[in-house]
Design an enzyme around this catalytic site. Structure first.
Site, short mmCIF file in Angstrom:
data_model
loop_
_atom_site.label_atom_id
_atom_site.label_comp_id
_atom_site.label_asym_id
_atom_site.label_seq_id
_atom_site.Cartn_x
_atom_site.Cartn_y
_atom_site.Cartn_z
CE1 TYR A 1 -3.71 6.43 7.95
CE2 TYR A 1 -3.58 4.04 7.82
CZ TYR A 1 -3.94 5.25 7.27
OH TYR A 1 -4.55 5.29 6.04
CG HIS B 1 -1.15 6.29 -0.41
ND1 HIS B 1 -1.65 5.21 0.27
CD2 HIS B 1 -1.17 5.93 -1.72
CE1 HIS B 1 -1.95 4.24 -0.58
NE2 HIS B 1 -1.67 4.66 -1.80
CE LYS C 1 -5.24 6.36 -4.47
NZ LYS C 1 -6.08 6.68 -3.35
CG ASP C 2 -1.35 2.36 -4.15
OD1 ASP C 2 -1.88 3.49 -4.18
OD2 ASP C 2 -1.30 1.66 -3.12
NE ARG D 1 -3.66 -2.18 2.67
CZ ARG D 1 -4.93 -2.19 2.28
NH1 ARG D 1 -5.46 -1.13 1.70
NH2 ARG D 1 -5.68 -3.26 2.46
CE LYS E 1 -1.10 9.04 6.24
NZ LYS E 1 -0.83 8.18 5.07
#
Length: 182
Positions: free
Chosen positions: A131, A61, A168-169, A58, A71
């Site tokens: 997070y 971002h 998307k990634d 993931r 975060k």
């Protein structure tokens, strides 16, 4: 609680004090007072949690100002390689990468300040990641960097040809073309 500085300014490792006995363990995962006493004043407004299986990647971002997020990342179950990239253009460490193993066993947390891209890969069978964020999610301000940017040399500790990555990634730009406003 132990706060450890990293080579990237403002990126901190948080090691909680863990109390163990025959019942198991207890620790404070977050204390606004203890953070404030350590010079960290953050008003967290949102908690996020994800569950992923081995090989999931993931990221990377970030959210641009005025919705940029700090975060506080921790693992509830499993193990991840947590990765951050400094996107602060005036920083001496712009474009530098920091990685750390976060796990249910070591209970370390990573405080990722605004101005950094963040991501992780799951290296255990499954992982639950939680997070805290100091800003709410804002779709229009989101950005990212492609996980396999050759200039970053990130070792995700998984085989990338078999990695589970969102469309998307996979379509994110390399750092040289990202829309970071930091």
């Amino acid at each position: 609680m132990k706060i450890i500085e990293t080579f990237l300014k403002d990126l901190l490792i948080i090691e909680p004090t863990i109390f163990k006995d025959q019942r198991g363990y207890f620790f404070e995962s977050y204390s606004k007072i203890k953070f404030k006493d350590s010079g960290i004043e953050i008003d967290f407004v949102q908690d996020n949690q994800s569950f992923s299986r081995y090989g999931t990647l993931r990221g990377l971002h970030y959210q641009n100002p005025p919705f940029a997020q700090t975060k506080l990342v921790r693992v509830l179950e499993g193990e991840i390689i947590d990765v951050v990239v400094d996107l602060r253009k005036k920083s001496l460490t712009y474009g530098k990468v920091f990685t750390i193993l976060l796990s249910e066993e070591n209970k370390k947390q990573l405080l990722v300040p605004q101005g950094f891209a963040h991501g992780f890969s799951v290296i255990s069978e499954t992982a639950s990641v939680m997070y805290k964020c100091d800003q709410f999610y804002n779709k229009e301000s989101e950005g990212g960097i492609k996980f396999n940017d050759p200039s970053l040399h990130i070792d995700w500790r998984i085989d990338l040809k078999d990695a589970i990555i969102s469309e998307k990634d996979q379509s994110l730009p390399f750092i040289e073309s990202c829309n970071s406003l930091f």
